[in-house]
Design a protein around this motif. Structure first.
Motif, mmCIF file in Angstrom:
data_model
loop_
_atom_site.group_PDB
_atom_site.id
_atom_site.type_symbol
_atom_site.label_atom_id
_atom_site.label_comp_id
_atom_site.label_asym_id
_atom_site.label_seq_id
_atom_site.Cartn_x
_atom_site.Cartn_y
_atom_site.Cartn_z
ATOM 1 N N ASN A 8 0.816 -1.208 0.000
ATOM 2 C CA ASN A 8 0.000 0.000 0.000
ATOM 3 C C ASN A 8 0.855 1.264 0.000
ATOM 4 O OD1 ASN A 8 -2.927 -0.597 0.021
ATOM 5 N ND2 ASN A 8 -2.277 -1.955 1.659
ATOM 6 N N GLY A 9 2.020 1.214 0.630
ATOM 7 C CA GLY A 9 2.936 2.348 0.568
ATOM 8 C C GLY A 9 3.468 2.575 -0.835
ATOM 9 N N ILE A 10 3.782 1.495 -1.518
ATOM 10 C CA ILE A 10 4.252 1.600 -2.899
ATOM 11 C C ILE A 10 3.141 2.133 -3.795
ATOM 12 C CG2 ILE A 10 4.979 0.223 -4.893
ATOM 13 C CD1 ILE A 10 6.489 -1.547 -2.853
ATOM 14 N N SER A 11 1.931 1.635 -3.599
ATOM 15 C CA SER A 11 0.789 2.104 -4.392
ATOM 16 C C SER A 11 0.540 3.589 -4.155
ATOM 17 C CB SER A 11 -0.462 1.305 -4.033
ATOM 18 O OG SER A 11 -0.279 -0.056 -4.285
ATOM 19 N N ALA A 12 0.643 4.011 -2.909
ATOM 20 C CA ALA A 12 0.485 5.433 -2.605
ATOM 21 C C ALA A 12 1.615 6.251 -3.221
ATOM 22 C CB ALA A 12 0.444 5.641 -1.096
ATOM 23 N N GLY A 13 2.807 5.679 -3.286
ATOM 24 C CA GLY A 13 3.922 6.375 -3.927
ATOM 25 C C GLY A 13 3.695 6.590 -5.415
ATOM 26 N N TYR A 14 3.223 5.563 -6.106
ATOM 27 C CA TYR A 14 2.936 5.712 -7.534
ATOM 28 C C TYR A 14 1.765 6.660 -7.766
ATOM 29 C CZ TYR A 14 6.309 2.179 -8.838
ATOM 30 O OH TYR A 14 7.472 1.495 -9.033
ATOM 31 N N ALA A 15 0.792 6.674 -6.857
ATOM 32 C CA ALA A 15 -0.303 7.639 -6.957
ATOM 33 C C ALA A 15 0.211 9.053 -6.719
ATOM 34 C CB ALA A 15 -1.395 7.301 -5.956
ATOM 35 N N CYS A 16 1.190 9.177 -5.839
ATOM 36 C CA CYS A 16 1.783 10.486 -5.566
ATOM 37 C C CYS A 16 2.505 11.036 -6.791
ATOM 38 C CB CYS A 16 2.723 10.375 -4.367
ATOM 39 S SG CYS A 16 3.395 11.936 -3.821
ATOM 40 N N VAL A 17 3.148 10.155 -7.551
ATOM 41 C CA VAL A 17 3.808 10.585 -8.790
ATOM 42 C C VAL A 17 2.784 11.211 -9.723
ATOM 43 C CG1 VAL A 17 5.005 9.793 -10.853
ATOM 44 C CG2 VAL A 17 5.653 8.879 -8.645
ATOM 45 N N MET A 62 10.542 3.419 -7.669
ATOM 46 C CA MET A 62 11.171 2.193 -8.149
ATOM 47 C C MET A 62 12.176 1.676 -7.125
ATOM 48 S SD MET A 62 11.632 3.112 -12.175
ATOM 49 C CE MET A 62 12.689 1.728 -12.521
ATOM 50 N N ARG A 63 12.907 2.567 -6.515
ATOM 51 C CA ARG A 63 13.864 2.168 -5.480
ATOM 52 C C ARG A 63 13.132 1.585 -4.270
ATOM 53 N NH1 ARG A 63 19.000 1.167 -4.296
ATOM 54 N NH2 ARG A 63 19.732 2.060 -2.371
ATOM 55 N N MET A 64 12.015 2.219 -3.886
ATOM 56 C CA MET A 64 11.207 1.697 -2.792
ATOM 57 C C MET A 64 10.672 0.305 -3.127
ATOM 58 S SD MET A 64 8.729 4.560 -0.997
ATOM 59 C CE MET A 64 7.384 4.021 -1.954
ATOM 60 N N THR A 65 10.223 0.126 -4.359
ATOM 61 C CA THR A 65 9.702 -1.169 -4.785
ATOM 62 C C THR A 65 10.796 -2.219 -4.737
ATOM 63 O OG1 THR A 65 8.126 -0.052 -6.239
ATOM 64 C CG2 THR A 65 8.497 -2.376 -6.632
ATOM 65 N N LYS A 66 11.988 -1.851 -5.175
ATOM 66 C CA LYS A 66 13.110 -2.799 -5.162
ATOM 67 C C LYS A 66 13.449 -3.231 -3.741
ATOM 68 C CE LYS A 66 18.014 -3.016 -5.743
ATOM 69 N NZ LYS A 66 19.188 -2.208 -5.594
ATOM 70 N N ILE A 67 13.530 -2.277 -2.839
ATOM 71 C CA ILE A 67 13.954 -2.580 -1.470
ATOM 72 C C ILE A 67 12.848 -3.276 -0.681
ATOM 73 C CG2 ILE A 67 14.622 -1.523 0.717
ATOM 74 C CD1 ILE A 67 16.089 0.610 -0.959
ATOM 75 N N TRP A 68 11.624 -2.788 -0.787
ATOM 76 C CA TRP A 68 10.548 -3.321 0.038
ATOM 77 C C TRP A 68 9.984 -4.635 -0.478
ATOM 78 C CZ3 TRP A 68 7.022 1.433 1.375
ATOM 79 C CH2 TRP A 68 7.677 2.227 2.310
ATOM 80 N N MET A 69 9.803 -4.756 -1.784
ATOM 81 C CA MET A 69 9.122 -5.944 -2.309
ATOM 82 C C MET A 69 10.082 -7.060 -2.700
ATOM 83 S SD MET A 69 6.127 -5.126 -1.708
ATOM 84 C CE MET A 69 5.161 -6.407 -2.414
ATOM 85 N N LYS A 70 11.343 -6.764 -2.868
ATOM 86 C CA LYS A 70 12.385 -7.761 -3.131
ATOM 87 C C LYS A 70 12.025 -8.711 -4.270
ATOM 88 C CE LYS A 70 14.090 -7.436 1.474
ATOM 89 N NZ LYS A 70 14.133 -7.913 2.797
ATOM 90 N N GLY A 71 11.542 -8.153 -5.363
ATOM 91 C CA GLY A 71 11.262 -8.951 -6.546
ATOM 92 C C GLY A 71 9.991 -9.779 -6.483
ATOM 93 N N ARG A 72 9.139 -9.573 -5.485
ATOM 94 C CA ARG A 72 7.901 -10.350 -5.375
ATOM 95 C C ARG A 72 6.919 -9.936 -6.467
ATOM 96 N NH1 ARG A 72 8.049 -8.824 0.428
ATOM 97 N NH2 ARG A 72 9.043 -10.533 1.510
ATOM 98 N N MET A 73 6.200 -10.908 -6.982
ATOM 99 C CA MET A 73 5.191 -10.627 -7.990
ATOM 100 C C MET A 73 3.996 -9.894 -7.388
ATOM 101 S SD MET A 73 6.556 -11.573 -10.717
ATOM 102 C CE MET A 73 5.254 -11.622 -11.916
ATOM 103 N N LEU A 74 3.888 -9.923 -6.077
ATOM 104 C CA LEU A 74 2.819 -9.215 -5.385
ATOM 105 C C LEU A 74 2.868 -7.710 -5.657
ATOM 106 C CD1 LEU A 74 0.533 -9.712 -3.304
ATOM 107 C CD2 LEU A 74 2.201 -9.212 -1.539
#
Length: 149
Positions: A8-17, A62-74
């Motif tokens: 949800n943090g990543i989703s909010a980040g992309y919405a913020c963009v 993208m950096r947040m996605t890399k660090i937080w999700m660690k390549g998960r398809m989720l």
């Protein structure tokens, strides 16, 4: 629960963009106009600044996605989940700064963004997943293969 909050943090980040890009285009001229430059120059400043800020925020997401999700398809659920956050951010902005033009701009941006922004988001998430895999391979080569999960 932790992965849910990160998603949800990543989703909010992309919405913020998307939100920041739209707000820069919407209200940028009122910020640049007092500088006294010509209309064409101020338009170039606003559009260039909006694209620069969007690119910078996208790299941060993208950096947040890399660090937080660690390549998960989720992480690809963010392709859908950005939209409610964007509507929420827009509603809060409309409530804080009421104006007639804001609702119409949100409507037009929704019509434009709905087909294209999910493709952009999916591409950014895919690149961050590849970025994570590449960094894992480099780490594996450096440690001699002892760093396998």
């Amino acid at each position: 629960m932790n992965v849910f909050l990160k998603l949800n943090g990543i989703s909010a980040g992309y919405a913020c963009v998307c939100f920041v890009f739209g707000q820069c285009l919407l209200y940028g001229m009122s910020v640049v106009k007092p500088l006294g430059v010509s209309h064409s120059a101020s338009l170039k400043i606003v559009v260039g600044g909006a694209f620069f800020l969007a690119a910078l925020l996208t790299l941060l997401c993208m950096r947040m996605t890399k660090i937080w999700m660690k390549g998960r398809m989720l992480a690809f659920w963010a392709v859908v989940l950005w939209f409610p956050y964007w509507i929420l951010f827009s509603a809060v902005m409309a409530a804080l700064f009421p104006g007639e033009d804001h609702v119409y701009v949100i409507y037009v941006m929704t019509l434009i963004l709905t087909p294209f922004y999910p493709i952009f988001t999916a591409t950014a998430i895919g690149i961050s997943a590849l970025w994570y895999q590449s960094s894992e391979k480099k780490l594996n080569r450096r440690t001699g293969g002892t760093n396998t999960p």
